[in-house]
Design an enzyme around this catalytic site. Structure first.
Site: not given
Ligand code: URA
Length: 241
Positions: A106
């Site tokens: 993310d």
């Molecule tokens: N899980 C998440 O919630 N976000 C990420 O960036 C990676 C794994």
């Protein structure tokens, strides 16, 4: 195998640009099969040539494999019309190579991102049947307890019906941070699993993908080419051994 120019071979490692390679050659720092390389355009068979720079052997693979310590605030996409992506952190010669992130993070997640143009390896690492462990550090709002650990271990079904495989949650000493190990990679998975336990994530960082661990000497935004033994570890996963 067809022959490749030595400047292209060395630049394909991701460690130097073509311009830097030309400079290395000019300075007499490059040996090809034990002989001083004098011209950037000299061609060699990449499958058999042995190249040394400053006396150290260099693997000239057909593909590039980079480890990036992703900073918060960048998209792990290959391009975006409005927002900066992790590829903007790379020099131009690498931006043009068609690298992609193996398993997205993310925008606000930090840590290990593997960038490569080796589609076969990338797809194998991401394939659900490969069950490659991804380990994250998470800091959460609210104390973690044994029930959270048990819920992760059992496997959770989220509100929207998404079924998550059993995962490992290991609370750390402060009780408000943990290591989470997933064997799959669904959208926002760590955040959603912890939110489902009433412990929203405040900070998330990926520490490893299978045998590949984040090099903690890399500052956020820094990257480097994978070392031979790191790549060998990923290739073993690819081969299923
Ligand atoms: N899980 C998440 O919630 N976000 C990420 O960036 C990676 C794994």
């Amino acid at each position: 195998m067809s022959q490749e120019r030595i400047d292209k071979l060395l630049a394909s490692t991701g460690r130097w640009s073509r311009k830097e390679v030309r400079e290395l050659i000019r300075q007499g720092r490059v040996l090809a099969d034990g002989v001083l390389a004098k011209r950037p355009e000299s061609k060699y068979d990449p499958s058999s040539v042995s190249i040394q720079v400053d006396g150290a052997a260099v693997e000239c693979a057909a593909f590039v494999y980079l480890m990036l310590n992703k900073p918060s605030g960048l998209l792990s996409a290959t391009e975006d019309k409005r927002q900066a992506t992790v590829l903007d952190l790379l020099p131009e010669h690498l931006q043009r190579r068609g690298l992609f992130p193996v398993g997205r993070l993310d925008k606000d997640t930090t840590g290990l991102l593997l960038l490569t143009d080796d589609g076969a390896l990338g797809h194998r690492l991401l394939a659900p049947r490969s069950h490659v462990d991804k380990v994250y550090f998470a800091r959460v709002a609210g104390p973690l307890d044994a029930e959270d650990v048990a819920a992760f271990r059992k496997g959770m079904t989220l509100e929207d019906g998404l079924r998550c495989l059993p995962a490992e949650l290991e609370p750390l000493e402060d009780g408000r941070s943990c290591r989470v190990t997933l064997r799959e990679g669904k959208y926002h998975q760590v955040k959603r699993m912890l939110a489902a336990r009433g412990k929203p994530v405040l900070e998330l960082k990926r520490l490893s993908i299978g045998p590949l661990e984040l090099d903690e000497t890399l500052q956020p935004g820094q990257w480097r080419a994978l070392r031979t033994e790191e790549l060998a570890g990923l290739k073993r996963v690819q081969a299923g051994v």
